[in-house]
Design a protein around this motif. Structure first.
Motif, PDB file in Angstrom:
ATOM      1  N   SER A  21      31.922 -12.820 -21.212  1.00 44.65           N
ATOM      2  CA  SER A  21      32.626 -12.769 -22.289  1.00 44.65           C
ATOM      3  C   SER A  21      34.122 -12.430 -22.069  1.00 44.65           C
ATOM      4  O   SER A  21      34.527 -11.629 -21.319  1.00 44.65           O
ATOM      5  N   GLN A  22      34.757 -12.757 -23.379  1.00 47.17           N
ATOM      6  CA  GLN A  22      36.311 -12.783 -23.340  1.00 47.17           C
ATOM      7  C   GLN A  22      36.828 -11.265 -23.857  1.00 47.17           C
ATOM      8  O   GLN A  22      37.859 -10.980 -23.311  1.00 47.17           O
ATOM      9  N   LYS A  23      35.986 -10.473 -24.452  1.00 45.30           N
ATOM     10  CA  LYS A  23      36.287  -9.157 -24.976  1.00 45.30           C
ATOM     11  C   LYS A  23      36.669  -8.157 -23.902  1.00 45.30           C
ATOM     12  O   LYS A  23      37.344  -7.405 -24.101  1.00 45.30           O
ATOM     13  N   GLY A  24      35.733  -8.325 -23.168  1.00 43.55           N
ATOM     14  CA  GLY A  24      35.710  -7.030 -21.958  1.00 43.55           C
ATOM     15  C   GLY A  24      36.420  -7.297 -20.746  1.00 43.55           C
ATOM     16  O   GLY A  24      36.971  -8.490 -20.632  1.00 43.55           O
ATOM     17  N   ASN A  25      36.091  -6.542 -19.724  1.00 46.12           N
ATOM     18  CA  ASN A  25      36.960  -6.603 -18.434  1.00 46.12           C
ATOM     19  C   ASN A  25      35.941  -6.968 -17.236  1.00 46.12           C
ATOM     20  O   ASN A  25      34.988  -6.349 -17.393  1.00 46.12           O
ATOM     21  N   ILE A  26      36.337  -7.880 -16.370  1.00 49.72           N
ATOM     22  CA  ILE A  26      35.589  -7.592 -15.039  1.00 49.72           C
ATOM     23  C   ILE A  26      35.783  -6.632 -13.964  1.00 49.72           C
ATOM     24  O   ILE A  26      37.001  -6.140 -13.892  1.00 49.72           O
ATOM     25  N   VAL A  27      34.687  -6.111 -13.293  1.00 53.54           N
ATOM     26  CA  VAL A  27      34.993  -4.916 -12.322  1.00 53.54           C
ATOM     27  C   VAL A  27      34.178  -5.284 -11.178  1.00 53.54           C
ATOM     28  O   VAL A  27      32.923  -5.619 -11.357  1.00 53.54           O
ATOM     29  N   PHE A  28      34.686  -4.629  -9.992  1.00 54.18           N
ATOM     30  CA  PHE A  28      33.858  -4.792  -8.750  1.00 54.18           C
ATOM     31  C   PHE A  28      32.962  -3.618  -8.736  1.00 54.18           C
ATOM     32  O   PHE A  28      33.271  -2.553  -9.229  1.00 54.18           O
ATOM     33  N   VAL A  29      31.549  -3.789  -8.290  1.00 54.49           N
ATOM     34  CA  VAL A  29      30.781  -2.668  -8.367  1.00 54.49           C
ATOM     35  C   VAL A  29      30.303  -2.623  -6.964  1.00 54.49           C
ATOM     36  O   VAL A  29      29.857  -3.512  -6.387  1.00 54.49           O
ATOM     37  N   THR A  30      29.509  -1.488  -6.706  1.00 54.02           N
ATOM     38  CA  THR A  30      29.030  -1.301  -5.334  1.00 54.02           C
ATOM     39  C   THR A  30      27.461  -1.199  -5.607  1.00 54.02           C
ATOM     40  O   THR A  30      26.953  -0.337  -6.388  1.00 54.02           O
ATOM     41  N   LEU A  31      26.759  -2.332  -4.711  1.00 53.83           N
ATOM     42  CA  LEU A  31      25.466  -2.123  -5.023  1.00 53.83           C
ATOM     43  C   LEU A  31      24.696  -2.400  -3.685  1.00 53.83           C
ATOM     44  O   LEU A  31      25.340  -3.132  -2.697  1.00 53.83           O
ATOM     45  N   ARG A  32      23.719  -1.652  -3.351  1.00 51.45           N
ATOM     46  CA  ARG A  32      23.159  -1.566  -2.023  1.00 51.45           C
ATOM     47  C   ARG A  32      24.096  -1.268  -0.845  1.00 51.45           C
ATOM     48  O   ARG A  32      24.266  -1.896   0.225  1.00 51.45           O
ATOM     49  N   GLY A  33      25.154  -0.622  -1.152  1.00 50.46           N
ATOM     50  CA  GLY A  33      25.876  -0.056  -0.171  1.00 50.46           C
ATOM     51  C   GLY A  33      27.217  -1.041   0.188  1.00 50.46           C
ATOM     52  O   GLY A  33      27.826  -0.861   0.904  1.00 50.46           O
ATOM     53  N   GLU A  34      27.155  -2.205  -0.890  1.00 45.91           N
ATOM     54  CA  GLU A  34      28.090  -3.014  -0.255  1.00 45.91           C
ATOM     55  C   GLU A  34      29.130  -3.202  -1.432  1.00 45.91           C
ATOM     56  O   GLU A  34      29.102  -3.347  -2.647  1.00 45.91           O
TER      57      GLU A  34
END
Length: 943
Positions: A21-34
């Motif tokens: 969606s346009q209203k929020g922002n994209i972020v990198f997340v750490t999952l399974r240690g990656e």
């Protein structure tokens, strides 16, 4: 009395066709240690976690109703804080995908979230101009910071000091001292809204982005550092030597001349400006975790990347400059004695912050995030305006870094709004078509199984047999696609204007099209010889044309194929005989054009939906209007009957889908979920599924359940929901010393806090009743001279036969930490004396001292006047004072002991590892010694 008509409830089943969606922002997340592989993107009310390598959605963090406006991952990478449109914040665990913590404090949308370095505190800024700092561990609000006059755009914690810096649309940057919770400095050097700010160079420099093409840099000098310097230094900072500098500072509003350094914690002075290539406003400004890469973008598709040089690199640069300047001075000086001239080299901001490169994306950037990969590459991920996620990587250490697009997520959605939807005859495949492409989705798995490029689609249907589809376009073309191969079979120039509507004939041999060129055309399917292969392929041929006086907006066949309904731009619906094309009826009554209509399965009713927000139900035998219903708060965009019934669905620009009964003219239910205008919907041939598309880029699937829906109950639930909403919107209770409407506590009144207060009141009342009963029972036992059996309250029995006072404590423990203060705030004072007496008991027993002290201090704060003026409470308060002080010091001693124990263990571990380290070092030293001796022997023998 006859049986009431039974309806079945439709419920939301899934959201698909949406990448972000346009209203929020994209972020990198750490999952399974990656790191650097997974990104979190807002998707209407949910958050989707995408795997960039595979292009797959791997986790959905389920939201409630409100749209997501901001995302912020915690420093440890285990949690994600999500801000919503209504001002609430939820913290999700990325391991389980559950949102366990909810904070309610803001009255408007959350615009920014930031964790501190350790992840223990979370600062949130909102459109309501407040900043709230939350304690994540204790799950409660700490304090509210008021001062900005417009929406907050960014907040940042400082690492070393307990300070917070914030920017807003009110053109100012404010510095907050979190020890005293006040604003000690306001920077007014901007003429326009401050859209972003970052701290770089070990928090010695602040960079701000506003509505112009300048990025302003400010040097921060902390007071402690000024004081540590020698005596003349502070005078120098005040700027007596350089009059020009003084004037510039006064203009920027960064240095008030009457203010002495002792009055403030830090000083800020403008260091200069970086010019951006673009002229528009800064939308996002960010720095990576290392603080070396700075990036920003405007309202277009260009990200500008800068590199912040380290002290060593700047020194090298300055030495080079100095060398050059000396060389130049040498050449310029004619006489030999003037060789050792003083050479001054000014260091500019451009020397400290270098432009690296620009990253050009395929569409307008809405938000981005940066991360350094272990290989040293910089990864930048973008959420674009056209429902797309792209990942670029570049090597910042290269002489001319070239950004490379490494992956993009496109298959899960259309680039533009879906304008037409249809179901296949077996209810399994769903077709969605937009301005550039057609996608076929599997309804059960929601996977996209085919994507075909097309012109701007306006209407569509599956050809009987479900092997081909027909699309009507904005340019008046008909396009035939084969689903097995995904090829375009044929394009036919059917009309001169937009082809607004198509209707498949009930005998399934042909269809009819209606267009803005004021014609209705009849078509038949036929098989023609394919040029490329020996087999025959499907085609269509025109058989008849019906010329009209107005643009045609919608066409629909009656189920017996005798009548054709045509909606025209003059707000009427004309009914014609199909065989002779003679005029039969005119349905007149709408004030604006009819945008959609449908005829019931038995051909007795026609329902029309118009831009005047009304739905009218007509009889098809005489053209009489049975009922006019005010259906939506905006244009009715789509209308379709449920097969084999007189129930129909309407979709409106007011973001709602509604179900109606055409016999009883009843509104059955409303399906809420879309956040923007709904363009179209499709009901499956068996009536079990409804799929809808909206301007929020999402497609939603609704499923018919076996749960019966009773209208009276539905209305009751609606009224309850409205009441709950109104309760939450009422004024906050004012605390003595505060003005009405000003709330300095972090919470806000919600239906949950009111329910929690009611639970406390009920528990106190039960305690009062039970103690009275106990006294009575004792008197009875005394009179009888023996123990008489006493009936036990069923609620206490359910809690394991506990005492009434223990039940009150259980209720307090059951209230959410984030709702505790607000619940106590709405509690009437008449319950407080009992609570204080009970607290005294509980604290003496040493149970839940921390929780009880928190409640006690809050109650004393808000009811101070009444408690101190009440003579009955004096002994209670005296007792509380003694027990609280002794018990709190006990708890403090326990914590102190535990801390000391942990410190001891830490030292033991360190000592062990040091012994290991020294043992390694000694063995290495011995090895080197041995090698050296060996070498010396070798040299001796050689000599």
């Amino acid at each position: 009395m006859g049986l009431t008509k039974q309806y079945l409830r439709y419920v939301a089943s899934a959201v698909f066709g949406l990448i972000g969606s346009q209203k929020g922002n994209i972020v990198f997340v750490t999952l399974r240690g990656e790191k650097g592989r997974y990104v979190a993107v807002p998707a209407c009310e949910h958050v989707f976690i995408w795997d960039l390598r595979k292009g797959e959605k791997i986790l959905i963090l389920q939201g409630l109703k409100q749209e997501v406006t901001y995302l912020c991952p915690s420093p440890d990478g285990l949690h994600l804080a999500v801000g919503y449109e209504d001002g609430s914040i939820r913290i999700f665990s990325l391991l389980s995908g559950e949102g366990n913590v909810t904070f309610n404090g803001h009255k408007a949308a959350v615009t920014t979230l930031k964790y501190d370095q350790l992840g223990g505190r979370l600062a949130s800024g909102s459109k309501d101009t407040d900043i709230i700092v939350w304690d994540v561990i204790n799950e409660s609000g700490l304090y509210r910071l008021k001062g900005h006059k417009d929406a907050i755009t960014q907040v940042l914690f400082l690492r070393e000091k307990n300070l917070l810096v914030s920017s807003g649309k009110d053109t100012v940057v404010k510095w907050w001292d979190l020890d005293t919770q006040h604003c000690f400095k306001t920077m007014v050097g901007h003429r326009t809204e401050v859209w972003g700010l970052v701290l770089v160079s070990e928090e010695k420099r602040l960079i701000t982005g506003a509505s112009d093409s300048e990025l302003r840099a400010w040097d921060i000098t902390y007071l402690q550092e000024i004081e540590d310097l020698e005596e003349p230094e502070p005078k120098k900072i005040k700027g007596s030597s350089s009059g020009i500098q003084d004037i510039r500072d006064a203009e920027d509003g960064t240095l008030e001349l009457d203010e002495v350094p002792e009055d403030r914690i830090l000083s800020c002075r403008k260091a200069g400006s970086l010019m951006r290539e673009r002229r528009d406003r800064v939308v996002n400004l960010a720095v990576d975790k290392t603080g070396r890469i700075l990036a920003c973008h405007g309202t277009d598709s260009m990200l500008e990347v800068f590199c912040i040089l380290s002290k060593e690199e700047i020194q090298k640069k300055m030495d080079k400059k100095m060398k050059k300047a000396r060389k130049k001075a040498k050449l310029n000086s004619c006489k030999g004695e003037e060789e050792d001239l003083e050479v001054n080299v000014e260091m500019s901001l451009k020397d400290e912050i270098q432009r690296l490169t620009n990253i050009k994306t395929s569409a307008k950037i809405k938000s981005f995030d940066l991360i350094h990969s272990p290989q040293g590459d910089l990864k930048a991920v973008f959420l674009l305006q056209n429902n797309l996620v792209e990942l670029y990587s570049l090597n910042p250490s290269a002489p001319t870094p070239q950004p490379v697009r490494t992956s993009r997520i496109t298959i899960g959605g259309h680039r533009s709004d879906v304008r037409t939807l249809s179901f296949s005859s077996d209810n399994i495949a769903v077709l969605s078509a937009a301005a550039d492409s057609i996608k076929i989705w599997n309804r059960s798995t929601l996977q996209c199984i085919r994507t075909m490029n097309c012109d701007y689609a306006l209407c569509s249907f599956f050809v009987p047999g479900d092997r081909q589809v027909v699309i009507g376009t904005k340019t008046g073309k008909l396009q035939l696609f084969d689903l097995a191969s995904g090829n375009l079979l044929e394009t036919i120039d059917a009309h001169d204007g937009a082809l607004w509507s198509m209707s498949l004939s009930p005998d399934q041999r042909g269809f009819v099209t209606g267009s803005a060129d004021k014609t209705v055309k009849f078509w038949d399917f036929e098989l023609v010889k394919d040029k490329n292969s020996a087999q025959k392929r499907l085609s269509v041929k025109q058989t008849r044309t019906l010329q009209l006086d107005e643009d045609v907006l919608c066409v629909s066949y009656s189920p017996n194929q005798k009548l054709l309904a045509v909606s025209l731009l003059d707000c009427t619906v004309k009914i014609f005989y199909v065989d002779t094309l003679k005029f039969f009826l005119s349905l007149y009554g709408h004030k604006l054009p009819v945008l959609c209509m449908d005829i019931s399965y038995d051909g007795t009713l026609i329902a029309t939906g118009s831009a005047d927000r009304n739905v009218k139900i007509w009889g098809l035998d005489f053209g009489d209007c049975h009922k006019s219903l005010f259906a939506h708060d905006d244009s009715v965009m789509y209308l379709q009957f449920v097969p084999k019934s007189h129930l129909f669905f309407t979709a409106g620009k007011d973001h709602k889908i509604k179900q109606w009964d055409a016999d009883k003219f009843e509104h059955i239910q409303t399906l809420e979920g879309h956040h923007q205008e709904i363009w179209c919907l499709a009901v499956s041939p068996n009536g079990d599924y409804v799929v809808s598309s909206s301007h929020d880029k999402s497609l939603r699937l609704w499923e018919r359940t076996r749960e019966p829906l009773i209208l009276e109950e539905e209305r009751e639930m609606q009224r309850e929901a409205e009441y709950e909403e109104s309760v939450a919107k009422e004024d906050q209770p004012a605390v003595p010393g505060e003005t009405q409407g000003d709330n300095y506590f972090t919470g806000k009144k919600t239906i949950e806090t009111i329910k929690a207060a009611e639970r406390i009141m009920e528990a106190i009342e039960l305690y009062r009743e039970e103690t009275a009963k106990m006294k009575e029972h004792k008197a009875i036992c005394k009179a009888a001279g023996k123990e008489v059996a006493r009936p036990i309250n069923p609620i206490l029995m359910a809690y394991g036969n506990i005492s009434p006072s223990a039940y009150v404590l259980e209720i307090f423990k059951g209230i959410k930490s984030s709702e505790l203060e607000e619940s106590l705030l709405v509690l009437p004072f008449s319950y407080v004396p009992d609570i204080l007496k009970l607290f005294n008991e509980f604290i003496q027993q040493g149970s839940d001292v921390e929780l009880l002290c928190r409640c006690l201090f809050f109650l004393l704060r808000i009811h101070f006047g009444q408690i101190t003026s009440n003579q009955m409470l004096v002994p209670v308060i005296e007792k509380l004072k003694e027990t609280t002080i002794s018990k709190v010091s006990e708890v403090r001693d326990i914590i102190g002991f535990n801390m000391a124990g942990l410190d001891y263990l830490k030292r033991e571990c360190e000592a062990k590892s040091e012994i290991m380290f020294f043992a390694d070092a000694t063995s290495n030293f011995e090895e080197k010694k041995r090698k050296r001796k060996k070498r010396e022997r070798l040299i001796l023998t050689l000599t």
